[in-house]
Design a protein around this motif. Structure first.
Motif, PDB file in Angstrom:
ATOM      1  N   LYS A  39       0.674  -1.373  -0.154  1.00 56.85           N
ATOM      2  CA  LYS A  39      -0.037   0.087  -0.100  1.00 56.85           C
ATOM      3  C   LYS A  39       0.793   1.226  -0.102  1.00 56.85           C
ATOM      4  O   LYS A  39       0.707   2.142  -0.750  1.00 56.85           O
ATOM      5  N   GLU A  40       1.976   1.238   0.638  1.00 57.66           N
ATOM      6  CA  GLU A  40       2.869   2.398   0.866  1.00 57.66           C
ATOM      7  C   GLU A  40       3.454   2.483  -0.403  1.00 57.66           C
ATOM      8  O   GLU A  40       3.705   3.836  -0.998  1.00 57.66           O
ATOM      9  N   ILE A  41       3.994   1.473  -1.031  1.00 59.85           N
ATOM     10  CA  ILE A  41       4.552   1.501  -2.293  1.00 59.85           C
ATOM     11  C   ILE A  41       3.704   1.999  -3.359  1.00 59.85           C
ATOM     12  O   ILE A  41       4.031   3.014  -4.210  1.00 59.85           O
ATOM     13  N   CYS A  42       2.220   1.666  -3.574  1.00 63.97           N
ATOM     14  CA  CYS A  42       1.651   2.065  -4.338  1.00 63.97           C
ATOM     15  C   CYS A  42       1.149   3.859  -4.426  1.00 63.97           C
ATOM     16  O   CYS A  42       1.115   4.553  -5.085  1.00 63.97           O
ATOM     17  N   ALA A  43       1.185   4.256  -2.774  1.00 65.87           N
ATOM     18  CA  ALA A  43       0.923   5.483  -2.609  1.00 65.87           C
ATOM     19  C   ALA A  43       2.146   6.374  -3.072  1.00 65.87           C
ATOM     20  O   ALA A  43       1.592   7.500  -3.723  1.00 65.87           O
ATOM     21  N   GLU A  44       3.502   6.079  -3.014  1.00 64.94           N
ATOM     22  CA  GLU A  44       4.238   6.733  -3.336  1.00 64.94           C
ATOM     23  C   GLU A  44       4.495   6.519  -4.807  1.00 64.94           C
ATOM     24  O   GLU A  44       4.713   7.998  -5.330  1.00 64.94           O
ATOM     25  N   VAL A  45       4.324   5.652  -5.393  1.00 64.64           N
ATOM     26  CA  VAL A  45       4.149   5.474  -6.995  1.00 64.64           C
ATOM     27  C   VAL A  45       3.275   6.407  -7.423  1.00 64.64           C
ATOM     28  O   VAL A  45       3.662   7.327  -8.393  1.00 64.64           O
ATOM     29  N   ASN A  46       2.163   6.572  -6.790  1.00 67.18           N
ATOM     30  CA  ASN A  46       1.088   7.353  -7.589  1.00 67.18           C
ATOM     31  C   ASN A  46       1.286   8.672  -6.989  1.00 67.18           C
ATOM     32  O   ASN A  46       1.044   9.880  -7.977  1.00 67.18           O
ATOM     33  N   THR A  47       2.126   9.297  -6.009  1.00 65.24           N
ATOM     34  CA  THR A  47       2.349  10.639  -5.824  1.00 65.24           C
ATOM     35  C   THR A  47       3.474  11.095  -6.867  1.00 65.24           C
ATOM     36  O   THR A  47       3.388  12.313  -7.356  1.00 65.24           O
ATOM     37  N   TYR A  48       4.379  10.265  -7.024  1.00 65.04           N
ATOM     38  CA  TYR A  48       5.334  10.677  -8.230  1.00 65.04           C
ATOM     39  C   TYR A  48       4.454  10.928  -9.422  1.00 65.04           C
ATOM     40  O   TYR A  48       4.871  11.859 -10.362  1.00 65.04           O
ATOM     41  N   ARG A  49       3.753   9.965  -9.768  1.00 68.43           N
ATOM     42  CA  ARG A  49       3.173   9.977 -11.157  1.00 68.43           C
ATOM     43  C   ARG A  49       2.185  11.057 -11.342  1.00 68.43           C
ATOM     44  O   ARG A  49       1.962  11.610 -12.370  1.00 68.43           O
ATOM     45  N   ARG A  50       1.548  11.558 -10.380  1.00 69.72           N
ATOM     46  CA  ARG A  50       0.686  12.761 -10.310  1.00 69.72           C
ATOM     47  C   ARG A  50       1.845  14.046 -10.568  1.00 69.72           C
ATOM     48  O   ARG A  50       1.234  14.984 -11.351  1.00 69.72           O
ATOM     49  N   LYS A  51       2.906  13.992 -10.048  1.00 71.94           N
ATOM     50  CA  LYS A  51       3.674  15.113 -10.412  1.00 71.94           C
ATOM     51  C   LYS A  51       4.106  15.117 -11.552  1.00 71.94           C
ATOM     52  O   LYS A  51       4.556  16.310 -12.166  1.00 71.94           O
ATOM     53  N   MET A  52       4.422  14.003 -12.260  1.00 66.85           N
ATOM     54  CA  MET A  52       4.765  14.155 -13.527  1.00 66.85           C
ATOM     55  C   MET A  52       3.714  14.024 -14.501  1.00 66.85           C
ATOM     56  O   MET A  52       4.111  14.127 -15.773  1.00 66.85           O
ATOM     57  N   GLY A  53       2.517  13.969 -14.110  1.00 73.59           N
ATOM     58  CA  GLY A  53       1.224  14.218 -15.201  1.00 73.59           C
ATOM     59  C   GLY A  53       0.784  13.026 -15.499  1.00 73.59           C
ATOM     60  O   GLY A  53       0.145  13.119 -16.623  1.00 73.59           O
ATOM     61  N   TYR A  54       1.114  11.738 -15.118  1.00 64.98           N
ATOM     62  CA  TYR A  54       0.847  10.526 -15.467  1.00 64.98           C
ATOM     63  C   TYR A  54      -0.518  10.105 -14.593  1.00 64.98           C
ATOM     64  O   TYR A  54      -0.824  10.525 -13.482  1.00 64.98           O
TER      65      TYR A  54
END
Length: 101
Positions: free
Chosen positions: A2-17
């Protein structure tokens, strides 16, 4: 995971994905582990451990070391979804044809 998924999505939002679901993160981890094993066709990895397998499991929870979790985060952030993947919000079927809402 869950923590890995949250971190991935945080970075993806910053990059516009688009963010990824938890199920997709599990699938990415599974594909990466299989790709690592395909490098050793005879099945003998020697002293090299698969970096995409969890270090331990407690119940149903995976426990990753920091470096393995970072590798999974990098894979999740770099993952390119195929065009048209995911839900199409605003589309529904009406009388057997697509109608934009």
């Amino acid at each position: 995971m869950k923590e890995i998924c949250a971190e991935v999505n945080t970075y993806r939002r910053k990059m516009g994905y688009k963010p990824l679901s938890a199920g997709k993160i599990y699938k990415i981890r599974e594909m990466a582990a299989e790709a690592f094993l395909s490098l050793y066709p005879d099945g003998n990895t020697g002293l090299v451990r698969n970096p995409y397998i969890a270090n331990r499991m407690v119940g149903r929870a995976y426990l990753f070391s920091a470096d393995r979790a970072a590798k999974l985060v990098r894979l999740g952030v770099r993952y390119k979804q195929p065009p048209g993947a995911g839900r199409r919000i605003g589309l529904r079927l009406k009388r057997r044809r697509k109608v934009a809402v």
